[in-house]
Scaffold this active site. Structure first.
Site, PDB file in Angstrom:
ATOM      1  CD  GLN A  74      -2.363   1.362   2.789  1.00 19.93           C
ATOM      2  OE1 GLN A  74      -3.567   1.520   2.765  1.00 19.93           O
ATOM      3  NE2 GLN A  74      -1.691   1.213   3.922  1.00 19.93           N
ATOM      4  N   GLY A  75       0.606   2.158  -0.964  1.00 24.78           N
ATOM      5  CA  GLY A  75       1.345   3.415  -0.998  1.00 24.78           C
ATOM      6  C   GLY A  75       0.458   4.595  -0.651  1.00 24.78           C
ATOM      7  CB  SER A 117       1.782   6.890   5.128  1.00 25.30           C
ATOM      8  OG  SER A 117       0.657   6.458   5.828  1.00 25.30           O
ATOM      9  CD  GLU A 142      -5.747  -0.079   6.950  1.00 26.55           C
ATOM     10  OE1 GLU A 142      -6.084   1.022   6.484  1.00 26.55           O
ATOM     11  OE2 GLU A 142      -4.592  -0.333   7.353  1.00 26.55           O
ATOM     12  CB  SER A 195      -3.543   8.065  14.823  1.00 23.79           C
ATOM     13  OG  SER A 195      -4.292   9.261  14.866  1.00 23.79           O
ATOM     14  CG  ASN A 196      -6.441   4.022  18.245  1.00 19.13           C
ATOM     15  OD1 ASN A 196      -6.381   3.613  17.078  1.00 19.13           O
ATOM     16  ND2 ASN A 196      -6.472   3.196  19.284  1.00 19.13           N
TER      17      ASN A 196
END
Lengths: 398, 378
Positions: free
Chosen positions: A125-126, A128, A244, A383-384
């Site tokens: 996967q690209g 970030s 995801e 992020s959470n």
């Protein structure tokens, strides 16, 4: 409402269990907790499942899905977790494939879905970039149209297991003048053997190499590799991330992890008694199991909703936050359980070329590296903190 | 009440801080811990030259008449630089045993060698099945004429690969976990029958599994009274806990500062992430945890010369509070650093690893919480 399995579901469970028992590779049993596995190890079970038609249970049946109910899919993951099976990686099966069969054209479906299903083709996967992590929309990698090709330039990071990848799916900016940062982004499939791609490993705090920096310099990609419409990539990216997140809960694996933790705590002694009989420690394990049970039912409710045609929507953020918190707490308690033997740096003992067995009990070997490694789970996949923002906005309406 | 450091302690702090800054920058440390040796004997010699190892000992013992506060000052600076050289095992632990219970001959031999930097010690107290109970010993020392015969297996002996001598706890009488029957010995690491298996640790140090196979040691290797070693071991462990809490405070301070600095630099959504209130409050919480830890470290240090109960209460309270804070600050630092925090390349991950493993040395949060409960009930 009830939570009992029907006779048909029990029959299904027995069929699945028998299949796993007789087909899961012997040499990979109990290795599911390790991280130093190679490409062949990670693909072995995927390939067996591909032949059976079980590597992509959640896909629509017309593309090779199983048509299993949410309960059957739940049984499937439970049974795999029983032997710590190395499950097909999500990058192909649960990330890019749903985008391809939902938004791609017929040629793309025909070209890519079979290889994903069989486990012949490894995807990465690209998404970030160094400046675009949680703020994914600020990504800078560009794809400029030049005749029949896009020319891609930029730098991606956290490309998980890209060292093994045949193909990657990349988010690239195709319209730098778009009004909003999330507009003007496209979703492009890239053959990782194309000239101009360089993959550099990043060493992580657990001592392993599972992510990379990926540099793209004048990488020429045929325009046919664009998925869906140009500049609409953000829509597909959000669709993918919702998928995801629902896989991130990891309930079955955490349940297996709790069993493992209980086994360790029965072997470790405190005041001559098993650690598991210690009330303070036992309370923490129980708290974890209770939270895990709640997560399990929440996931089943989400799966049922999905089956009824709803979602996965923002409720997948709940699964991501709670699932990762539980995974982290589990690895923290496991490290706590092994006491002094969490301290030796085991992978380095092996690196020293020694044939000797590890110091301390076997179960202590991966405790620290797993604990350090699992800190990533509250950071990746949005992020959470970002998940809580999503819940704030989408569910609370604030 | 006085929480000030003396002028001398201030000077030591300043010169150590300078030395750590100049010689213990992150890249140098990383090269050293990954080297075959894993540490720098020349830094050890330099620390000895500074007079650091003599500070906590009385002038009669050849030291400079300081005490535990001096070790606090040293360890806090070591924590800031993640210094791996074995000050706690050698100076605090071995030095502590000799200071409290060594004979004149033992002091003349070992203590003098600690102070001048020529001998390095490791403290072999933990066993594979003993968890954190200092009396849970399967290692035995049997009297045989003018000597003892030592047998057993000590686990995760920190600093042992660098040590010339070991302080070893062993049972001379009684059953496993009995309070009486524990004795303490000093053993040369090259004695016949001492077998060590060396390995690195996750926090950049080195340790060994040490096996004693019919090791014959002379009777005068006994430190303190035969069979009455447990109170002595507890006292020295309390001193080691105070020193390690100071180290953790130093590491927590740097981890917090790095996190605040990172949040100022790192931009997402067009602004520095430090401008998000949700992260600001979390960094405030980290800071409060750190300050509470400093307070508990002072308490544990200043109560070391009190009676047994007060000392144990303070050291368990500190180990609980600092252990919790070390976990909290380490985890939050990684989370706020995002993906970069997961990389081995950044220093923050190394602070996190040290702060994580600090907990299991000399008893974790649960162990000391229980001890606190038991002491409070008594």
């Amino acid at each position: 409402m009830n939570l009992e399995f029907s006779p048909e579901e029990i029959a299904f469970r027995d069929e699945v269990r028998t299949f796993i028992e007789s087909n899961y590779p012997e040499h990979l049993r109990e290795t599911g907790l390790r991280e130093d596995l190679g490409r062949d190890d990670m693909l072995a079970w995927h390939k067996i499942l591909g032949k059976k038609g079980w590597s992509t249970p959640a896909w629509p049946t017309e593309y090779g899905g199983t048509g299993w109910s949410p309960t059957q899919r739940y049984i499937w993951s439970e049974e795999n977790a029983r032997v710590n099976a190395i499950m097909p990686l999500p990058f192909g099966v649960s990330m890019v494939a749903p985008v391809i069969y939902s938004f791609g054209n017929e040629e793309q479906k025909a070209q890519h879905l079979p290889g994903i299903q069989s486990g012949e083709v490894w995807w990465c996967q690209g998404y970030s970039e160094p400046g675009a992590g949680s703020d994914l929309a600020s990504l800078k990698t560009t794809a400029v149209r030049d005749g029949d090709h896009y020319v891609i330039n930029g730098q991606k990071t956290w490309t998980t297991l890209a060292q093994y990848a045949d193909w990657g799916f990349f988010l690239c900016r195709t319209d730098p003048d778009a009004a909003k940062p999330q507009e003007g982004i496209s979703f492009i499939l890239v053959d990782m053997n194309t000239p101009g791609i360089e993959v550099r490993p990043i060493k992580l705090i657990d001592g392993g190499y599972e992510v990379n920096e990926t540099w793209l310099t004048d990488v020429r990609v045929p325009v046919e590799n664009l998925v869906g419409e140009e500049n609409k990539g953000w829509t597909y990216a959000k669709f993918l991330l919702a998928h995801e997140r629902s896989g991130i809960a990891g309930v079955a694996r955490s349940k297996r992890g709790v069993e493992n933790l209980r086994d360790i705590a029965k072997s470790e002694t405190l005041d001559g008694q098993p650690l598991m009989t210690d009330l303070d420690f036992a309370r923490k394990v129980s708290q974890l199991e209770i939270d895990l049970a709640a997560l399990e039912i929440t996931e089943l409710r989400t799966l049922a909703g999905e089956q009824a045609g709803r979602g996965p929507g923002p409720e997948s953020s709940i699964l991501k936050v709670k699932g990762t918190e539980i995974q982290q707490r589990l690895t923290e308690l496991t490290l706590e359980a092994v006491g002094h033997y969490g301290t030796p740096y085991y992978s380095n003992i092996a690196d020293a070329g020694s044939n000797e067995y590890p110091v301390g009990p076997d179960y202590a070997q991966h405790a620290a590296s797993l604990y350090f490694n699992m800190r990533k789970t509250s950071i990746y996949g949005g992020s959470n903190e970002i998940q809580r923002n999503i819940i704030t906005k989408m569910i609370l309406g604030l | 009440m006085d929480f000030n450091f003396t002028e001398e302690q201030g000077m030591v702090r300043d010169s150590l801080a300078r030395m750590v800054r100049e010689q213990y920058d992150f890249d140098t440390r990383r090269t050293v811990v990954e080297s075959d040796a894993g540490w720098r004997p020349e830094v050890w010699a330099q620390l000895a030259e500074l007079g650091l190892f003599g500070m906590p000992f009385s002038e009669a013992d050849g030291g400079f008449g300081g005490g535990p506060v001096d070790s606090l000052v040293v360890m806090e600076e070591f924590g800031k630089g993640l210094v791996v050289e074995p000050y706690v095992p050698t100076v605090v632990c071995a030095g502590g045993f000799l200071k409290h219970a060594g004979t004149d001959a033992q002091k003349a031999d070992h203590l003098a060698s600690i102070i001048d930097g020529s001998r390095v010690f490791a403290f072999a107290y933990a066993e594979p099945k003993g968890r954190y109970d200092l009396a849970d010993l399967e290692t035995t020392a049997k009297r045989d004429g003018d000597s003892y015969v030592l047998n057993g297996h000590k686990a995760v002996v920190i600093g042992a690969p660098w040590a010339s001598h070991l302080i070893v706890t062993a049972r001379t009488s009684g059953d496993r976990r009995d309070a009486s029957g524990v004795s303490v010995f000093v053993v040369a690491k090259d004695a016949d029958g001492v077998v060590a298996r060396d390995y690195p640790t996750y926090d950049g140090r080195r340790a060994s599994e040490v096996y004693f196979e019919n090791v014959s040691i002379p009777a005068d290797a006994l430190i303190g009274e035969e069979g009455n070693g447990l109170p002595l071991v507890e006292r020295v462990v309390a001193e080691a806990i105070a020193a390690q809490c100071a180290e953790a405070c130093g590491a927590m301070k740097v981890a917090h500062e790095m996190t605040v600095e990172y949040s100022r630099q790192r931009k997402q959504f067009g602004v520095a992430i430090g401008s998000f209130q949700v992260l600001q409050h979390r960094m405030v919480d980290m800071f409060m945890e750190y300050e509470q830890s400093v307070s508990m470290t002072y308490l544990a240090t200043l109560r070391l010369d009190d009676d047994d109960r007060q000392r144990q209460l303070a050291s368990s309270s500190a180990k609980v509070r600092v252990g919790q804070a070390a976990h909290h600050i380490g985890q939050e630092a990684i989370q706020i650093h995002g993906g970069m925090g997961m990389t081995d390349e950044l220093a923050i991950g190394h602070y996190f690893r040290r702060l994580t493993l600090f907990d299991s040395e000399f008893g974790n949060v649960d162990h000391h919480m229980k001890r606190h409960v038991a002491l409070s009930a008594g």
